[in-house]
Structures are given as C-alpha cells and as structure tokens.
Scaffold this active site. Sequence first.
Site, PDB file in Angstrom:
ATOM      1  CB  CYS C 145      -0.926   0.018   1.197  1.00  0.00           C
ATOM      2  SG  CYS C 145      -2.215  -1.223   1.098  1.00  0.00           S
ATOM      3  CG  HIS C 146       0.516   3.706   2.137  1.00  0.00           C
ATOM      4  ND1 HIS C 146      -0.399   2.964   2.866  1.00  0.00           N
ATOM      5  CD2 HIS C 146      -0.228   4.525   1.351  1.00  0.00           C
ATOM      6  CE1 HIS C 146      -1.620   3.340   2.545  1.00  0.00           C
ATOM      7  NE2 HIS C 146      -1.543   4.286   1.626  1.00  0.00           N
ATOM      8  N   GLY C 147       4.437   1.131   0.906  1.00  0.00           N
ATOM      9  CA  GLY C 147       5.862   0.848   0.845  1.00  0.00           C
ATOM     10  C   GLY C 147       6.587   0.765   2.167  1.00  0.00           C
TER      11      GLY C 147
END
Lengths: 284, 439, 181
Positions: C145-147
Amino acid sequence: MLRKLSVIAAVAGLMAAFAAAPALAAGHPLEPEKIHWSFNGPFGKFDQAQLQRGYKVYREVCSACHSMKLVSFRNLGDKGGPFYNEKYPNSNDNPWVKAIAKEFEVGDIDSETGDAIKRPATSADRFPSPFPNEAAARASNGGAFPPDMSLLAKARTGGPDYIHAIVTGYKNPPAGLKVGPGQHYNPYMPGDLAAYWSGDHAHVPPGGFIAMAPPLTEGGVTYDDGTKATVDQQARDVSAFLMWAAEPKLEERKQTGFAVMIYLILFAGLLYASYRKVWKNESH
Amino acid sequence: MSGHSTYQPKTGFERWLDARLPIVRLGYDSFVDYPTPRNLNYWWTFGGILSLCLASQLITGIILVMHYTPSADHAFASVEHIMRDVNYGWLIRYMHANGASMFFIAVYVHMLRGLYYGSYKAPREVLWILGCVIYLLMMATAFMGYVLPWGQMSFHGAVVITNLFGALPIVGPSITTWLWGGFAVDNATLNRFFSLHYLLPFMIAGVVILHIWALHVVGQNNPTGVEPKSKADTLPFTPYATVKDGFAMSVFLILFATFVFYLPNALGHADNYVEANPLVTPSHIVPEWYFLPFYAILRAVPDKLMGVLAMFGAIACLFALPWLDTSKVRSMRYRPTAKLYFIIFVVACCILGLCGAKLPDDPVLGHFKTFTLGDADLNSFVWLSRFASLYYFAFFLVILPVLGLVEKTLPVPDSIASPALSHPAAAPAEATAAPEMKG
Amino acid sequence: MADTAVGAKTESGSDPSRRDFIYIAAITAAAGGAAALAWPFIDQMNPSADTLALASTEFDLTKVADGQQVTLKWRGKPLFVRNRTSAEIQKAVADDGASMKDPQKDADRVKPGKAQWLVLIGSCTHLGCVPTFGGGDYGGWFCPCHGSHYDTSGRIRKGPAPLNLAVPEYEFLSDTKVKIG
C-alpha cells in the site's frame, strides 16, 4: 369521576380473568401442577446443583433425540449457569466446560483438504444436533419431530411446570380411547381426542397424544451428588435446566430489576416532592 | 407559535444565535413559557409519557438493528443471539418488545381521555385527526415489528393480516401477492416489513411534530372544556406541567420496568419462541393484546369482506368523530348521560379485547346452560363480540350524534379559574394530592 | 428540568434550603439514572459473547513446513505463523544492533528456545494493509500500500509504518501446538 372509570375497567379486567378459568372444559389438557421453582419470584435464582443434575438428564436421556442448537458449551460456565465457577470468569477457560465440550464431536471443514471432518467440540461451539435435519429426525422418530430444546421452556404455555407435567404425566389410556401405533396418551398434552374416543361425547378424556414414549425411568440416571433419581426428581431437574437454557440471563435480569425498581421508586418520590413544592401556592 | 414571544436572550451568544436561528426561542415558547390550563389532571400527562415511549422505542430499535439479521434463515437465531450473546441484549430487546405494549397502553389512555373531555371538538379537529394518523402508523409499525423475530406467531400473524387484503373485490389477490412479494409470506415479505418497520417510526415522529404544532396553535383542552379566558386560567408549562409530567413518567416507568424485569414474556405468546414453520399453524392464533378488540370485530362478522370492512370501519369512526358528536358541551363532566354511555363504551372495548383472545365458539359462562336462538349459541364469545361490536358502532354512529341534540347537560362554568376554587367537588382526581388547598 | 429551580425562585413561603435540596436531588437522580441507562446502550456495541469466545484459537504447528508460512484468520485479521529458516533467524539476530524506528531484539519477538516460530499479526502498522513476504529491501515483509519494509523478524526498517509488526499474545501448549489469544 375518572377514578370510578378506572375501577370499572379494573372490574372488567378481573371478570376477564375469571371468565378465562372455567373455559377449560372437556377436551382441554389438564392444568400442570404449579411447582415452587428456585427461580420463581422477583429474587429467584437457579439452583446450581439442580442445573447440574438437569444437565445430566438432558445429556443422558433427552439429547439422544432433542437438539439444543442455540446453546453453546461456554454458556454452561456463564454466570448463573450449571458449571459456573468464580475462578473462571471467562467461561471459555472453565475446565468443566472444556471437558464437556470434548465429549461431543462437531462437523467442520479441514482447512487444508477442504473435506468435511469431525473434530472434538470446543467451548465456543454450540451443542451439535442429534440429527442432521428435520427430515432425518422425523425418519428416525416415527414421523414425529423432537422439538429443539433451547427455548422449550419459553415456547410452551406453563413453561417448566408444563415440561415437568408432560414427562411425569403419562397415563394408561382410558378404555374407549383408540391409541395409534407410536402414540402415547398424555393428559397434559394439548390436543383433541374426540375423534379417537368411543365413549360418552360429553366426557372426552383430557389431553392428547404424544409420540415420545415416557422418557424417564426410576434411577435412569445416576446423580453425582447422591440425590435419589426418582422420575419426579429427574423431571424437576431437567425442567429447571431447560428453563436456564431458555433464559440464561434470568438471574441477571431479576437482580438488575431490583436495583432499577429501588431507583425508580426513589426517583418518583423525589419528583413527587418537587411537584408538591412547585404547585404549593397554585390552585388547580 | 401562538401569540407573542416573551423570550429574552441573556448572553451575547444567545442574542447572536437568536438573530440567525431562533431555535432557543422556539423551545422556550413551546416548552417553558407556553401557557397551560392550570386545571389539567393526570390524564393529561400521557402526551409526555407517549413522547417518552416513542423515544425509547426509537433508541432500542436502532440498537436492535445493529445485531438483527433480516432473513428468513437467520432472523430467529439472530434474535436469540441478541438475547444470549450481545452485551445487555436481553435488556434492550425486552425493553423494545414490552415498550410496544406500554406505548399502546399510553395511547389508549390518551385517546380515551380525548374522547371523554371532548378534545376532538372544534377547533381541535385537525389535532385529533393527526392523532388518529399516529395511531394508524403505530398499528402498522407494531404489526410489522411483531413479524421480525420470525417465530410461529410472527409468521402466521403475518399470513392472517396480509390475507385480510385478499377480501377486497377484484384487486384483493393482486394486493396480497404484491404485499408478499411472492406466493406466500416468505423472505421477501420479512425484508420489506423490516424496511418499513424501520421507516414508519420516523414518520410517526414527523406526525408527532405536526400534532404538537397543532396543539400549540389551538392550545390544550382541559377538564372543564372551557377555553382559558385570562392569565388567571393558565400557568407556564415549566415548571408546573414539566414537573407533573415528570412525576407521571416516573410512575409509568415503574410499570414499564415491572414488565421488562419481572414479566418480560407475559404480554407475548409462547408460540413465538418456536421458529416459523409454514407447514404448521399454532392451534390458537391471536394477535398482540392491543389489536384484540379489532380482531374481535373482524371475527364477529361471518362474511370475509364485511368483516374486514367492519374492522377498518371501527378505525374510520375515530377519524369522523369530530363531526359525529353534535354536542355543544365539550367535556363529559357536564354531560351525565353521555358519561354513562362512555363508561359502557370502555367496557365494550374491554369485552371486545377479551373476545379477541378467546376461541369464538367457547362458552362465555362455562357453568351455565347455553342459551340458543335458532341454531345460534348465544353463550359463546363470537356472540358476545357481536353485541359488543354493535355497541361500538352504535356509540359513534347513533349515540353521540343523537345524544348531542337531545341530552340535558349540567351548567358549564364561566372560566377555568372559578370552579376550581369555588366548587371542590368538581375538582379532578389530583385534588387529593393537595388536600390543603381544599379548605 | 434545569428550569425548575429557576421557576421556583419566584415562590415565597417555605424554607428555601430544603426546597432547593429536593430540586437538586431530583435533577441529580435524573442525571444519574440517564447515565446508568446509557451504559447498556453503549456496551452493546462491544464484542458480544460469541465473538469473544472465538477470540482465542489453537493451531497445530506441524502444518507449517520449514521456511513456510501459514496465514490464519484471527479476530478478523490475518495472522502469520512462520517457520523461519536458520538463515532468516541469523539475519534477524545480526540486525539487532542496527538503527531502527522501533528497536527490539529478535529474541524478544519469539518464545525462548522457539526462535524458528514467528507469530505475527499480518496487519501493517501504518494503515492496516496486509504485507507480503519476500518483498522489500530486508528479506522480510513488504507492504504494497505505502511501501513499508519489514525484516525477517517483522521489524519496521523503512517506510511510513511507525511500529514493528505486532506479536499477539500466544503460548505453546506443546512443542507442536500454540494457543493464540
């Protein structure tokens, strides 16, 4: 004037109550004996020893045919339940509950193979039913369906009194009553026997037919606490157990109710005093 | 809403808000400064009690929906999930189920009070009709709510009531099929009843606002039926009416709590703890107690269509009441003959309720020989309900219209304040609450 | 109700302190009653008894082969049970001293003597997505999703997540069986 009206309404209500009583003419079932249950009345509580005995009767006698599908094993260890123990506020940890659950097998799906399997029950599981569905239950019981017992004590007029009366109330059919195969005469069972009665039509025997054979026998179970297992004792115990199964929050309800009543009466008193003060100098 | 406002904003914020949204002013004028006849008795507290009932039903109902599953397969079990597993679920469900009965107890008292004191007469016709609309909505809501637990009584009650519409000529069968969404009461029926059971209470709340609006336009009636003439006749709503309403509410709550905690299933029916089974009808099917009088009227008529029309006619009479009563005198306190017929009317309603609960052919007096007329057994509940139904309709359609023209009434006081002070015998029930005032 | 006292001040006659006491007591009782009634209405939204009963689960570890991971559903969330290889363990222990956002030793994230078994709640501590194993810069989990990058001990090493992957409460009932929750 309206006070008179309320009196009249109350009288009408009482008349209604009286008119109800003699309506039980021939053909209606007998009125079950009123038993003094420990859970009656505003301060009533379940008798835990009785619930444990009742559970044993359910387990060894009733559960062969009757399901109890809304009750979970963990409920047995809930507050007010047959195996509640203060040491285990979380009924899932209760060792008696765990031991009882292990005696049963429930269906599940194997998470790897996807096959339908049987595994020992856990405290979170519900009581497994003795038959997979209604048709199977009927096929094994001569066409009759043994009702689910989870709510039986609330689903019958008379509740536990009625259950006690049914299982202890079997009588030999009076001469002139034609009892079909797989049927048993019980004067407490609702029904209409006029069609099977060859005697005087004004005196049709009370009650009806029930497919269940008399389930309890003298000493049919052996109680762990040494109580003598008469048929009446077993009937009382299992009726109390079924009342618990139908209304497990009964104790909590009545105890909460007591506190609420005290509060409301005090509150009403305070409001009445306020009302008198506010209106003190006003005519009305 | 009536007359000029006496609201004085005290703080800067109140002045600021009052210039933009005078909601505090509205509340002040409606529930604080609102002039209330000073002679209102305890029968007038049921309006407040009914608001309490509506609020209680809305709150508990919204909570129950959080846990209930509207599906023929899961509804029954989800109600038991509420009773057994949800924290305080048993309390909330018993409050909701018994709250419906309490709501109807209060509404019947409220309606009979209006009937006795002539609260439907000009200029309060619209107020009365709005009340009748609320009552109709309440009946629809209660009926659909009773279906939701999906027990035997829920299911077969729904079957019987929806089949009533089948009595209508030509369109009947199409209407029932449309109501069911199928060929019988089933999952589709349950789901639409659930949806409507959620919607209707908000409609009730809306009509209640109109009802209160209409009330505040025409002002409250009072036991004398004489309109307030001067300031001496009224008192401000707060604190006088609020504290009295509050006391009455607390007493009503004691009754409510008695049922919830000690008799939670006394007003229900054991068969509703058996899951719905379309193949078996309970041997004795009865509606909830609050519908019994209408159910008795339905069964009193041997013809299906006429029975349905009679039942709806019984409710229609209530709507027409403002124009059926021809009397110039409002309160039955000054109408001794009408009072007598009113008492008989209340008894007839109770008898109808009793008949609705009984099997039609059972004898009323079990110990007596039956009285027969031709081949009809007059000692049966169906005949008792016929006599009582006849009186019900006669009261509205014959007695009230004729009596108003011919009766001799007692002198009506000039104003509210005068008889209350000079004539203690005419003082209402709560006079005993203030005995020191009598001297 | 608050206006009751206001209206009462216009009265004359009786002893004011007693009169005020009754009003204050009535208002207090009303407020107390309302507060007590509010509790059942609030508490009903907490997990019900049947939900709580399922909150602990037992799991047979023999189902997880060496170097494999099984994902179960526990309390509605994914739960990773990973049978770590010795290489993974060594890598995790070697990094114990590295600079981390949420410093924790690998040994503190497993049960003593059971270093091969890593039990984690498979919910990224950033915003709750489910990280996948084998991605990212540290050989552990990677949240798509956001690394967020987690190492082989489930510790946050890079990315927006603030905390290490949570280790639930669990215990070994036997060498091959754990009870989670």
